[in-house]
Design a protein around this motif. Structure first.
Motif, PDB file in Angstrom:
ATOM      1  N   MET A  53      47.707  40.677  39.417  1.00 31.79           N
ATOM      2  CA  MET A  53      47.085  39.438  39.902  1.00 31.79           C
ATOM      3  C   MET A  53      47.567  39.078  41.311  1.00 31.79           C
ATOM      4  O   MET A  53      46.895  38.346  42.029  1.00 31.79           O
ATOM      5  N   GLU A  64      55.437  20.543  42.738  1.00 33.52           N
ATOM      6  CA  GLU A  64      55.757  21.297  41.520  1.00 33.52           C
ATOM      7  C   GLU A  64      56.238  20.320  40.443  1.00 33.52           C
ATOM      8  O   GLU A  64      57.176  19.567  40.667  1.00 33.52           O
ATOM      9  N   ARG A  65      55.591  20.389  39.277  1.00 35.99           N
ATOM     10  CA  ARG A  65      55.960  19.456  38.214  1.00 35.99           C
ATOM     11  C   ARG A  65      57.302  19.829  37.566  1.00 35.99           C
ATOM     12  O   ARG A  65      57.995  18.989  37.027  1.00 35.99           O
ATOM     13  N   TYR A 113      53.462  44.611  41.029  1.00 35.84           N
ATOM     14  CA  TYR A 113      53.409  43.182  40.703  1.00 35.84           C
ATOM     15  C   TYR A 113      54.457  42.442  41.542  1.00 35.84           C
ATOM     16  O   TYR A 113      55.463  41.944  41.044  1.00 35.84           O
ATOM     17  N   LEU A 136      43.960  20.662  34.925  1.00 38.62           N
ATOM     18  CA  LEU A 136      43.852  20.093  36.270  1.00 38.62           C
ATOM     19  C   LEU A 136      42.406  19.720  36.613  1.00 38.62           C
ATOM     20  O   LEU A 136      42.164  18.828  37.425  1.00 38.62           O
ATOM     21  N   VAL A 163      51.205  16.500  39.747  1.00 39.88           N
ATOM     22  CA  VAL A 163      49.974  15.907  40.277  1.00 39.88           C
ATOM     23  C   VAL A 163      49.213  15.320  39.092  1.00 39.88           C
ATOM     24  O   VAL A 163      48.867  16.027  38.151  1.00 39.88           O
ATOM     25  N   ASP A 178      53.644  43.272  32.638  1.00 42.40           N
ATOM     26  CA  ASP A 178      53.054  44.494  32.085  1.00 42.40           C
ATOM     27  C   ASP A 178      52.228  45.252  33.124  1.00 42.40           C
ATOM     28  O   ASP A 178      51.447  46.142  32.794  1.00 42.40           O
ATOM     29  N   ARG A 213      59.167  31.085  35.192  1.00 40.88           N
ATOM     30  CA  ARG A 213      60.132  30.032  34.864  1.00 40.88           C
ATOM     31  C   ARG A 213      59.912  29.595  33.412  1.00 40.88           C
ATOM     32  O   ARG A 213      60.855  29.302  32.688  1.00 40.88           O
ATOM     33  N   THR A 247      54.846  30.978  35.860  1.00 40.52           N
ATOM     34  CA  THR A 247      54.856  31.827  34.662  1.00 40.52           C
ATOM     35  C   THR A 247      56.264  32.313  34.338  1.00 40.52           C
ATOM     36  O   THR A 247      56.679  32.341  33.177  1.00 40.52           O
ATOM     37  N   PHE A 290      53.493  32.658  41.911  1.00 35.77           N
ATOM     38  CA  PHE A 290      53.104  33.597  42.974  1.00 35.77           C
ATOM     39  C   PHE A 290      52.068  32.958  43.904  1.00 35.77           C
ATOM     40  O   PHE A 290      52.095  33.168  45.112  1.00 35.77           O
ATOM     41  N   SER A 291      51.157  32.145  43.323  1.00 35.34           N
ATOM     42  CA  SER A 291      50.080  31.569  44.142  1.00 35.34           C
ATOM     43  C   SER A 291      50.615  30.548  45.135  1.00 35.34           C
ATOM     44  O   SER A 291      50.445  30.701  46.354  1.00 35.34           O
TER      45      SER A 291
HETATM   46  C1  LIG Z   1      53.927  36.043  29.739  1.00 35.19           C
HETATM   47  C2  LIG Z   1      53.022  36.387  30.873  1.00 35.19           C
HETATM   48  C3  LIG Z   1      53.079  37.646  31.458  1.00 35.19           C
HETATM   49  C4  LIG Z   1      52.248  37.974  32.511  1.00 35.19           C
HETATM   50  N1  LIG Z   1      52.339  39.225  33.054  1.00 35.19           N
HETATM   51  C5  LIG Z   1      51.545  39.555  34.086  1.00 35.19           C
HETATM   52  C6  LIG Z   1      51.615  40.860  34.681  1.00 35.19           C
HETATM   53  O1  LIG Z   1      52.388  41.712  34.276  1.00 35.19           O
HETATM   54  N2  LIG Z   1      50.765  41.139  35.699  1.00 35.19           N
HETATM   55  C7  LIG Z   1      49.884  40.232  36.164  1.00 35.19           C
HETATM   56  O2  LIG Z   1      49.139  40.542  37.095  1.00 35.19           O
HETATM   57  N3  LIG Z   1      49.801  38.983  35.635  1.00 35.19           N
HETATM   58  C8  LIG Z   1      50.613  38.636  34.625  1.00 35.19           C
HETATM   59  N4  LIG Z   1      50.520  37.384  34.074  1.00 35.19           N
HETATM   60  C9  LIG Z   1      49.591  36.401  34.658  1.00 35.19           C
HETATM   61  C10 LIG Z   1      50.385  35.478  35.599  1.00 35.19           C
HETATM   62  O3  LIG Z   1      50.185  34.190  35.156  1.00 35.19           O
HETATM   63  C11 LIG Z   1      49.964  35.672  37.040  1.00 35.19           C
HETATM   64  O4  LIG Z   1      50.235  37.013  37.411  1.00 35.19           O
HETATM   65  C12 LIG Z   1      50.717  34.812  38.053  1.00 35.19           C
HETATM   66  O5  LIG Z   1      52.079  34.729  37.721  1.00 35.19           O
HETATM   67  C13 LIG Z   1      50.096  33.449  38.184  1.00 35.19           C
HETATM   68  O6  LIG Z   1      50.736  32.787  39.226  1.00 35.19           O
HETATM   69  P1  LIG Z   1      50.275  31.322  39.648  1.00 35.19           P
HETATM   70  O7  LIG Z   1      51.204  30.904  40.721  1.00 35.19           O
HETATM   71  O8  LIG Z   1      48.834  31.299  39.945  1.00 35.19           O
HETATM   72  O9  LIG Z   1      50.451  30.444  38.346  1.00 35.19           O
HETATM   73  P2  LIG Z   1      51.773  30.073  37.566  1.00 35.19           P
HETATM   74  O10 LIG Z   1      52.800  31.120  37.717  1.00 35.19           O
HETATM   75  O11 LIG Z   1      51.352  29.689  36.203  1.00 35.19           O
HETATM   76  O12 LIG Z   1      52.311  28.789  38.327  1.00 35.19           O
HETATM   77  C14 LIG Z   1      51.639  27.559  38.283  1.00 35.19           C
HETATM   78  C15 LIG Z   1      52.605  26.471  38.696  1.00 35.19           C
HETATM   79  O13 LIG Z   1      51.871  25.259  38.875  1.00 35.19           O
HETATM   80  C16 LIG Z   1      52.626  24.199  38.323  1.00 35.19           C
HETATM   81  N5  LIG Z   1      51.687  23.130  37.947  1.00 35.19           N
HETATM   82  C17 LIG Z   1      50.660  23.195  37.077  1.00 35.19           C
HETATM   83  N6  LIG Z   1      50.030  22.009  36.999  1.00 35.19           N
HETATM   84  C18 LIG Z   1      50.676  21.175  37.847  1.00 35.19           C
HETATM   85  C19 LIG Z   1      50.499  19.807  38.199  1.00 35.19           C
HETATM   86  N7  LIG Z   1      49.530  19.059  37.667  1.00 35.19           N
HETATM   87  N8  LIG Z   1      51.333  19.264  39.116  1.00 35.19           N
HETATM   88  C20 LIG Z   1      52.332  20.013  39.687  1.00 35.19           C
HETATM   89  N9  LIG Z   1      52.551  21.312  39.365  1.00 35.19           N
HETATM   90  C21 LIG Z   1      51.733  21.881  38.462  1.00 35.19           C
HETATM   91  C22 LIG Z   1      53.317  24.823  37.115  1.00 35.19           C
HETATM   92  O14 LIG Z   1      54.450  24.080  36.729  1.00 35.19           O
HETATM   93  C23 LIG Z   1      53.668  26.202  37.656  1.00 35.19           C
HETATM   94  O15 LIG Z   1      54.933  26.218  38.259  1.00 35.19           O
HETATM   95  C24 LIG Z   1      51.336  37.034  33.013  1.00 35.19           C
HETATM   96  C25 LIG Z   1      51.253  35.778  32.407  1.00 35.19           C
HETATM   97  C26 LIG Z   1      52.074  35.447  31.363  1.00 35.19           C
HETATM   98  C27 LIG Z   1      51.966  34.089  30.736  1.00 35.19           C
END
Ligand SMILES: Cc1cc2nc3c(=O)[nH]c(=O)nc-3n(C[C@H](O)[C@H](O)[C@H](O)COP(=O)(O)OP(=O)(O)OC[C@H]3O[C@@H](n4cnc5c(N)ncnc54)[C@H](O)[C@@H]3O)c2cc1C
Length: 513
Positions: A410, A52-53, A78, A361, A121, A72, A62, A60, A31-32
């Motif tokens: 989030m 993306e690695r 969400y 990281l 990265v 949840d 994937r 999350t 999402f970020s």
């Molecule tokens: C099982 C589960 C259920 C969840 N349910 C909820 C929910 O219901 N509501 C809620 O608000 N939050 C929930 N969360 C929290 C959730 O992680 C966040 O909501 C949100 O999906 C985070 O998004 P993000 O893009 O920041 O991180 P992520 O979705 O974790 O994505 C990070 C990405 O960065 C990539 N990456 C990492 N390191 C590197 C690198 N060195 N080089 C290149 N790429 C890299 C990863 O491969 C990944 O694709 C849940 C988490 C989990 C684990």
């Protein structure tokens, strides 16, 4: 507005030419990272890449493909505010639907071609001379004026430090790396951990396995989930009248904000919630001995409150044992608890969460003077608005320190930070600014205030949780209402930053064409 400053990277990306320099490099496609990319694109910028690695997007959603995996927080909430999905099939949608939603967003908003898969990265160093980030990836190097980390706080699975675990001869995997090729039918399966993931997959695998042994260190507080399908006529209404879905989303948002009132400002309000959870447990677990094992001895909300309708009933089945004795060691073919009992096990599924306060990281990012982010955070992670860190110019972290939530989506926090970063980039463009770096005193004052506010919250009421770092400091959660965070991130506050003006462009040595 346009924040493009470098070459037309998107055009080069289409042509498959080597990529060397971008205005913005984004890490991650959850999402970020995707949200950041989409918003940049919507603002007219093409000069960015998403690293993306993995081999696919979704973060999350994937990685977590375990049986029963779902969000949840209600899907209406969400999801991106700018891309409501009228077609969610459930109140809490399963992982594959969320990943598909993110895929559609990437296509619809034209950012898919900016993503570089299998590009891990491995190093990102601030180049003082060139005033750019030098980024090393598994697909080669690049440089960027601005680096945005969307690597996710819950993306690096954490294994428990149990003696002998590495020597286990059966099958072993983490819930975030589910081994779908492995057939659990009839097996003796051990689950280590009773967090948000375990309570989702245990009910799904219990009918299939021979014996399920759940090793529980601390029982979670669990309340009813009441998931249900969203019936087709409702979906049609949302498609036809998006304001109807917006209204439902708004209602969910404000209901959940009451959670912040209780968790942060009035923990005494949680008592009625605790009674609700106790009644839920009593209704689902008639056996007093099992119920006692499953009754938490800390205030509800101190650790994450979980939602489930089927976890407790599953634990009452004949082929399930809940073990509260601590694990002493894992042997080649079994798990031994402190009382000396060894249980023969075929498969261990570890559901012990992620490296949250020790993000990998942070070991790869170097700011001014070559200082590692992990070194800057040796006394605990901290940032300004969860995004900017003193000593790390032109670096932004999405859902960095103290942006996590115990009560709502989030995605709301992510979108707040994205708006802030975009405003910063616009300001840099407009005022011809080369670098922006949060002032250390601003960051320190901000964090002092956060920790002061943390004192009255339920999270400091005495339990141990992944919200706290090794020093017991809460460096993960936002102690307040989320609309307050949104208000703080609405505008880039240039006065909080040291800004340096642009000079003639300096192309890093070794990258000159
Ligand atoms: C099982 C589960 C259920 C969840 N349910 C909820 C929910 O219901 N509501 C809620 O608000 N939050 C929930 N969360 C929290 C959730 O992680 C966040 O909501 C949100 O999906 C985070 O998004 P993000 O893009 O920041 O991180 P992520 O979705 O974790 O994505 C990070 C990405 O960065 C990539 N990456 C990492 N390191 C590197 C690198 N060195 N080089 C290149 N790429 C890299 C990863 O491969 C990944 O694709 C849940 C988490 C989990 C684990």
């Amino acid at each position: 507005m346009s924040i493009s400053a470098g070459p037309d990277v998107a055009a080069r990306a289409e042509s498959g030419a080597e990529l060397r320099d971008v205005r913005v490099a984004i890490v991650g496609t959850g999402f970020s990272g995707l949200g950041m990319a989409i918003r940049l694109k919507q603002q007219g910028s093409d000069d960015f890449l998403v690293l993306e690695r993995g081999e696919d997007l979704g973060g999350t959603w994937r990685d977590n493909t375990y049986p029963g995996c779902a969000c949840d927080v209600q899907s209406h909430l969400y999801s991106f505010s700018f891309a409501l999905n009228p077609d969610w099939t459930h109140l809490y949608s399963p992982w594959d639907e969320i990943q598909e939603y993110l895929r559609r967003c990437a296509e619809r908003f034209g950012v898919a071609s900016h993503i570089r898969y299998r590009s891990e990265v491995t190093d990102a160093t601030w180049d003082e001379e060139a005033q750019r980030w030098r980024i090393t990836t598994s697909q080669g190097p690049l440089t960027a004026a601005v680096l945005v980390l969307g690597n996710g706080p819950l993306s690096a699975p954490s294994l428990p430090a149990i003696p002998g675990l590495a020597g286990f001869q059966g099958t072993l995997f983490h819930s975030a790396q589910w081994d779908h090729a492995h057939d659990l039918t009839g097996e003796r399966v051990a689950i280590i951990g009773t967090g948000a993931s375990a309570i989702q997959f245990v009910p799904h695998i219990q009918p299939q396995v021979g014996q399920l042994t759940l090793f529980q260190r601390t029982p979670p507080w669990i309340v009813a989930r009441r998931d249900h399908p969203i019936v087709p006529w409702r979906r049609a209404v949302y498609r036809w009248a998006p304001f109807a879905q917006r209204s439902v989303r708004a209602l969910m948002y404000w209901q959940r904000e009451i959670g912040a009132l209780a968790l942060v400002y009035r923990p005494s309000m949680l008592r009625s919630f605790e009674n609700l959870a106790r009644r839920h447990l009593a209704a689902q677990v008639p056996d007093p001995t099992l119920r006692a094992k499953l009754t938490p001895n800390y205030t509800i909300g101190c650790k994450r409150i979980l939602l489930s309708d089927d976890f407790y009933p599953t634990l009452t089945r004949d082929n399930v044992e809940v073990v509260t004795e601590r694990i002493r060691e894992v042997r080649a073919a079994g798990v031994v608890t402190e009382d000396g009992v060894e249980r023969p096990i075929d498969t261990i599924i570890v559901a012990t969460g992620f490296h949250v306060t020790d993000s990998p990281l942070a070991q790869l990012v170097r700011g001014r003077g070559g200082q590692l982010l992990a070194e800057a955070w040796r006394d605990g992670m901290q940032a300004y608005l969860g995004a900017a860190v003193a000593g790390f110019p032109n670096l932004f972290i999405l859902i960095g320190p103290n942006t996590g939530l115990g009560h709502t989506s989030m995605v709301y926090m992510i979108e707040s930070q994205i708006a802030y970063i975009l405003d910063c980039l616009r300001t840099m463009e407009r005022r011809q600014i080369q670098t922006c770096e949060v002032r250390p005193e601003v960051q320190a004052a901000y964090n002092d205030e956060l920790q002061r506010r943390m004192r009255g919250t339920v999270w400091t009421s005495g339990c141990s949780s992944w919200y706290l770092d090794a020093r017991g400091r809460n460096s993960t959660l936002w102690p307040g209402f989320t609309y307050e965070f949104r208000r703080k991130t609405r505008r880039f506050d240039a006065a909080s930053y040291a800004l340096t003006p642009q000079e003639a462009p300096r192309v890093p040595a070794g990258l000159r064409r």
